[in-house]
Design a protein around this motif. Structure first.
Motif, PDB file in Angstrom:
ATOM      1  N   VAL A   1       1.124  24.694  30.071  1.00 56.02           N
ATOM      2  CA  VAL A   1       1.894  25.936  30.164  1.00 56.02           C
ATOM      3  C   VAL A   1       2.610  25.944  31.501  1.00 56.02           C
ATOM      4  O   VAL A   1       1.979  25.931  32.557  1.00 56.02           O
ATOM      5  CB  VAL A   1       0.981  27.176  30.044  1.00 56.02           C
ATOM      6  CG1 VAL A   1       1.818  28.447  30.086  1.00 56.02           C
ATOM      7  CG2 VAL A   1       0.151  27.116  28.777  1.00 56.02           C
ATOM      8  N   VAL A   2       3.939  25.919  31.461  1.00 57.24           N
ATOM      9  CA  VAL A   2       4.754  25.955  32.680  1.00 57.24           C
ATOM     10  C   VAL A   2       5.544  27.251  32.659  1.00 57.24           C
ATOM     11  O   VAL A   2       6.391  27.460  31.787  1.00 57.24           O
ATOM     12  CB  VAL A   2       5.694  24.733  32.780  1.00 57.24           C
ATOM     13  CG1 VAL A   2       6.514  24.791  34.055  1.00 57.24           C
ATOM     14  CG2 VAL A   2       4.897  23.437  32.720  1.00 57.24           C
ATOM     15  N   ASN A   3       5.277  28.122  33.620  1.00 55.77           N
ATOM     16  CA  ASN A   3       5.831  29.479  33.606  1.00 55.77           C
ATOM     17  C   ASN A   3       7.071  29.572  34.497  1.00 55.77           C
ATOM     18  O   ASN A   3       7.158  30.410  35.371  1.00 55.77           O
ATOM     19  CB  ASN A   3       4.750  30.467  34.071  1.00 55.77           C
ATOM     20  CG  ASN A   3       5.157  31.911  33.869  1.00 55.77           C
ATOM     21  OD1 ASN A   3       5.891  32.222  32.942  1.00 55.77           O
ATOM     22  ND2 ASN A   3       4.710  32.782  34.745  1.00 55.77           N
ATOM     23  N   ASN A   4       8.026  28.647  34.293  1.00 59.88           N
ATOM     24  CA  ASN A   4       9.284  28.706  35.050  1.00 59.88           C
ATOM     25  C   ASN A   4      10.345  27.927  34.303  1.00 59.88           C
ATOM     26  O   ASN A   4      10.060  27.250  33.320  1.00 59.88           O
ATOM     27  CB  ASN A   4       9.100  28.174  36.473  1.00 59.88           C
ATOM     28  CG  ASN A   4       8.639  26.743  36.481  1.00 59.88           C
ATOM     29  OD1 ASN A   4       9.304  25.877  35.938  1.00 59.88           O
ATOM     30  ND2 ASN A   4       7.474  26.489  37.067  1.00 59.88           N
ATOM     31  N   ASN A   5      11.568  28.009  34.807  1.00 55.62           N
ATOM     32  CA  ASN A   5      12.694  27.396  34.095  1.00 55.62           C
ATOM     33  C   ASN A   5      13.323  26.206  34.811  1.00 55.62           C
ATOM     34  O   ASN A   5      14.027  25.427  34.190  1.00 55.62           O
ATOM     35  CB  ASN A   5      13.789  28.448  33.855  1.00 55.62           C
ATOM     36  CG  ASN A   5      13.291  29.580  32.984  1.00 55.62           C
ATOM     37  OD1 ASN A   5      12.683  29.339  31.961  1.00 55.62           O
ATOM     38  ND2 ASN A   5      13.536  30.809  33.406  1.00 55.62           N
ATOM     39  N   SER A   6      13.107  26.077  36.111  1.00 58.45           N
ATOM     40  CA  SER A   6      13.818  25.017  36.836  1.00 58.45           C
ATOM     41  C   SER A   6      12.871  24.230  37.740  1.00 58.45           C
ATOM     42  O   SER A   6      12.010  24.800  38.402  1.00 58.45           O
ATOM     43  CB  SER A   6      14.956  25.620  37.673  1.00 58.45           C
ATOM     44  OG  SER A   6      14.448  26.573  38.585  1.00 58.45           O
ATOM     45  N   ILE A   7      13.060  22.900  37.709  1.00 59.27           N
ATOM     46  CA  ILE A   7      12.173  21.991  38.439  1.00 59.27           C
ATOM     47  C   ILE A   7      13.012  21.015  39.259  1.00 59.27           C
ATOM     48  O   ILE A   7      13.997  20.461  38.775  1.00 59.27           O
ATOM     49  CB  ILE A   7      11.285  21.198  37.462  1.00 59.27           C
ATOM     50  CG1 ILE A   7      10.367  22.128  36.662  1.00 59.27           C
ATOM     51  CG2 ILE A   7      10.449  20.149  38.198  1.00 59.27           C
ATOM     52  CD1 ILE A   7       9.551  21.435  35.580  1.00 59.27           C
ATOM     53  N   SER A   8      12.602  20.798  40.517  1.00 59.84           N
ATOM     54  CA  SER A   8      13.095  19.677  41.329  1.00 59.84           C
ATOM     55  C   SER A   8      11.958  18.665  41.431  1.00 59.84           C
ATOM     56  O   SER A   8      10.789  19.061  41.496  1.00 59.84           O
ATOM     57  CB  SER A   8      13.457  20.113  42.747  1.00 59.84           C
ATOM     58  OG  SER A   8      14.545  20.979  42.753  1.00 59.84           O
TER      59      SER A   8
ATOM     60  N   ALA B   1      16.275  15.447  50.848  1.00 66.66           N
ATOM     61  CA  ALA B   1      17.348  16.433  51.038  1.00 66.66           C
ATOM     62  C   ALA B   1      17.881  16.931  49.692  1.00 66.66           C
ATOM     63  O   ALA B   1      18.142  18.126  49.517  1.00 66.66           O
ATOM     64  CB  ALA B   1      18.484  15.826  51.862  1.00 66.66           C
ATOM     65  N   ARG B   2      18.025  16.025  48.751  1.00 67.71           N
ATOM     66  CA  ARG B   2      18.556  16.396  47.428  1.00 67.71           C
ATOM     67  C   ARG B   2      17.613  17.371  46.714  1.00 67.71           C
ATOM     68  O   ARG B   2      18.059  18.375  46.152  1.00 67.71           O
ATOM     69  CB  ARG B   2      18.741  15.121  46.587  1.00 67.71           C
ATOM     70  CG  ARG B   2      19.364  15.345  45.241  1.00 67.71           C
ATOM     71  CD  ARG B   2      19.633  14.047  44.517  1.00 67.71           C
ATOM     72  NE  ARG B   2      18.410  13.276  44.315  1.00 67.71           N
ATOM     73  CZ  ARG B   2      18.379  12.059  43.777  1.00 67.71           C
ATOM     74  NH1 ARG B   2      19.507  11.463  43.402  1.00 67.71           N
ATOM     75  NH2 ARG B   2      17.239  11.415  43.617  1.00 67.71           N
ATOM     76  N   ALA B   3      16.314  17.093  46.765  1.00 66.19           N
ATOM     77  CA  ALA B   3      15.349  17.979  46.095  1.00 66.19           C
ATOM     78  C   ALA B   3      15.232  19.327  46.795  1.00 66.19           C
ATOM     79  O   ALA B   3      15.155  20.370  46.147  1.00 66.19           O
ATOM     80  CB  ALA B   3      13.983  17.302  46.027  1.00 66.19           C
ATOM     81  N   PHE B   4      15.242  19.325  48.140  1.00 67.63           N
ATOM     82  CA  PHE B   4      15.138  20.582  48.887  1.00 67.63           C
ATOM     83  C   PHE B   4      16.349  21.478  48.644  1.00 67.63           C
ATOM     84  O   PHE B   4      16.240  22.699  48.624  1.00 67.63           O
ATOM     85  CB  PHE B   4      15.028  20.310  50.388  1.00 67.63           C
ATOM     86  CG  PHE B   4      13.691  19.790  50.848  1.00 67.63           C
ATOM     87  CD1 PHE B   4      12.677  19.482  49.951  1.00 67.63           C
ATOM     88  CD2 PHE B   4      13.444  19.603  52.194  1.00 67.63           C
ATOM     89  CE1 PHE B   4      11.451  19.003  50.386  1.00 67.63           C
ATOM     90  CE2 PHE B   4      12.219  19.125  52.648  1.00 67.63           C
ATOM     91  CZ  PHE B   4      11.225  18.827  51.730  1.00 67.63           C
ATOM     92  N   SER B   5      17.523  20.851  48.486  1.00 68.13           N
ATOM     93  CA  SER B   5      18.766  21.632  48.400  1.00 68.13           C
ATOM     94  C   SER B   5      18.905  22.372  47.069  1.00 68.13           C
ATOM     95  O   SER B   5      19.580  23.392  46.995  1.00 68.13           O
ATOM     96  CB  SER B   5      19.982  20.731  48.615  1.00 68.13           C
ATOM     97  OG  SER B   5      20.111  19.797  47.560  1.00 68.13           O
ATOM     98  N   TYR B   6      18.255  21.861  46.029  1.00 74.27           N
ATOM     99  CA  TYR B   6      18.342  22.501  44.710  1.00 74.27           C
ATOM    100  C   TYR B   6      17.295  23.607  44.626  1.00 74.27           C
ATOM    101  O   TYR B   6      16.102  23.357  44.747  1.00 74.27           O
ATOM    102  CB  TYR B   6      18.116  21.459  43.612  1.00 74.27           C
ATOM    103  CG  TYR B   6      18.162  22.034  42.214  1.00 74.27           C
ATOM    104  CD1 TYR B   6      19.333  22.582  41.719  1.00 74.27           C
ATOM    105  CD2 TYR B   6      17.030  22.017  41.406  1.00 74.27           C
ATOM    106  CE1 TYR B   6      19.381  23.105  40.439  1.00 74.27           C
ATOM    107  CE2 TYR B   6      17.068  22.542  40.124  1.00 74.27           C
ATOM    108  CZ  TYR B   6      18.245  23.077  39.646  1.00 74.27           C
ATOM    109  OH  TYR B   6      18.290  23.606  38.379  1.00 74.27           O
ATOM    110  N   LYS B   7      17.731  24.825  44.448  1.00 79.27           N
ATOM    111  CA  LYS B   7      16.831  25.980  44.522  1.00 79.27           C
ATOM    112  C   LYS B   7      16.058  26.166  43.215  1.00 79.27           C
ATOM    113  O   LYS B   7      16.272  27.124  42.468  1.00 79.27           O
ATOM    114  CB  LYS B   7      17.614  27.250  44.868  1.00 79.27           C
ATOM    115  CG  LYS B   7      18.182  27.241  46.265  1.00 79.27           C
ATOM    116  CD  LYS B   7      17.079  27.111  47.302  1.00 79.27           C
ATOM    117  CE  LYS B   7      17.628  27.107  48.716  1.00 79.27           C
ATOM    118  NZ  LYS B   7      16.612  26.754  49.702  1.00 79.27           N
TER     119      LYS B   7
END
Length: 199
Positions: free
Chosen positions: A64-71, A137-143
């Protein structure tokens, strides 16, 4: 679902070629906290992240993943070889309509990983440690709501690693996203982890 958890694995079983990796695993990761998965190579840490991200399917059980966006910061840097450092980060921010805002975000995170002077280079022109810093940097920048990090500071010298960890904690204090990090380094786990799980 326990609503204190952002992610919950319930009775999860996973095997490869008849070898059990997880058998009836039950684990939950608290929302807006940094959870660290600590353990030796080969114990299933990366497999656990891949299950959470949906890259790997479970043989049995429920995720169960309770969110919509993942980095995701993978162990391998996974940079797009024909794009520059700047373009690799911009690729993840292509939904931004305001180019100036996107540009500011990219430069902010390139400053943090000390790569602004290398923004026009292609991946093959970078050292292994520099590629790792671009991936960070790429992963941190994506909110994203959830950030998965698999050995994110691997290949960095001690001084740079300490600096980037300190900067990461500052960033995390701003947005308090849910973070799950895999490492074999006890010091990293103690510095970063609100909760530490040992596999």
């Amino acid at each position: 679902m326990n609503y204190d958890y952002e992610i919950e694995l319930i009775n999860v079983c996973k095997s490869f070629q008849g070898q059990d990796v997880f058998k009836n695993l039950n684990i939950g990761f608290v929302k807006n906290k940094i959870s660290v998965i600590l353990g030796p190579s080969g114990c299933g840490k990366t497999t656990l992240l891949n299950i959470i991200s949906g890259i790997e399917k479970v043989d049995f059980g429920k995720v169960v993943v309770n969110n919509n966006s993942i980095s995701y910061i993978f162990q391998e840097d996974r940079l797009i070889p024909w794009l520059t450092v700047y373009e690799n980060i911009a690729f993840t921010l292509k939904s931004y309509k305001n180019k100036k805002e996107m540009d500011n975000i990219i430069h902010k995170y390139l400053d943090i990983v000390k790569l602004n002077d290398h923004k026009d280079k292609l991946p093959h022109e970078l050292s292994g440690g520099m590629k790792r810093r671009v991936a960070v940097a790429r992963a941190f920048s994506y909110k994203s709501e959830l950030l998965l990090m698999d050995e994110p500071f691997k290949g960095l010298d001690v001084k740079l690693k300490q600096y980037i960890i300190a900067e990461f904690l500052k960033i995390w204090q701003e947005d308090k996203r849910t973070v799950i990090m895999v490492t074999h380094d006890m010091e990293e786990a103690k510095i970063l982890g609100d909760k530490i799980y040992y596999l």
